[in-house]
Design a protein around this motif. Structure first.
Motif: not given
Length: 238
Positions: A96, A100, A121, A130, A142, A145
């Motif tokens: 994740a 990002v 996040l 994370e 999801q 994210v």
């Protein structure tokens, strides 16, 4: 956006997805674009995001005429936007956190990429996740994210194409609340394509398309300014 036309070739003939559309959006607004499948919703968003180029007309954002920009300048413009899609488009092999960071990874920036990704996040309710891979997250997680990723470059304009389409109603409502919170707290202009009535009702303005034309343009604020910090996005016009 003035007199914009976009055609696609299909079945041996041209299909007009957007037909002479003229539109202005105030800074800091949260605007829903509604209509049946094939009405031109996604095409409109893709034109604003410079994913597609119009065949006719002009699109101006922040004083930039997108139809006159060269390829490199268009790429720079796109990097300044936030995109959220129905299918998330997360990279399955990345965590994740790394998903990002991915949009800004090749570029020099004035901030710590990892620190900002962690902050984003946390802001979307995923502190502690994370290190999770997309396959280890629910659909709603999801999408969170994906929203954090879209905010990585601090965009003044967030474009969301059916962002709750793959989610159940409760999770979809959470994502909608998150988008409204982003608009309120960051002064971000949000443009959402949706076919869901409750999402449209939560916005400041509803544009209903049919056959690539606006058939309804409804102010949902009761004539009041949208509750956002307009000065922070002063001058944003579509």
């Amino acid at each position: 956006m003035t007199g914009v036309v976009k055609r696609f070739r299909g079945g041996g003939s041209d299909v007009t997805a957007v037909d002479g559309l003229t539109l202005e959006i105030a800074p800091g607004a949260m605007v829903a674009v509604a209509g049946a499948s094939g009405s031109g919703k996604s095409t409109l968003l893709h034109l604003v995001g410079a994913i597609e180029a119009p065949d006719e007309g002009a699109i101006e954002v922040d004083g930039l005429d997108l139809t006159r920009l060269r390829r490199a300048r268009l790429a720079e413009y796109r990097r300044g936007l936030g995109f959220v899609f129905q299918r998330y488009h997360l990279l399955p092999a990345l965590t994740a956190l790394d998903n990002v960071i991915a949009p800004v990874l090749p570029y020099r920036v004035s901030f710590d990429k990892t620190a900002r990704a962690r902050d984003l996040l946390a802001a979307v309710g995923l502190s502690g996740r994370e290190g999770a891979l997309p396959s280890q997250l629910s659909g709603g997680q999801q999408q969170r994210v994906a929203i954090a990723r879209a905010l990585m470059g601090e965009p003044r304009l967030l474009i969301a194409d059916e962002p709750t389409g793959n989610l159940d109603s409760a999770t979809g409502a959470e994502i909608l609340d998150l988008l409204a919170e982003i608009r309120r707290d960051r002064g971000t202009t949000v443009l959402i394509a949706t076919h869901e009535q409750h999402i449209a009702a939560a916005c400041d303005r509803l544009l209903r398309l049919r056959d690539g034309r606006i058939v309804e343009d409804i102010d949902l604020t009761g004539g009041e300014e949208p509750a956002s910090t307009l000065a922070r996005v002063d001058g944003l016009r579509l």
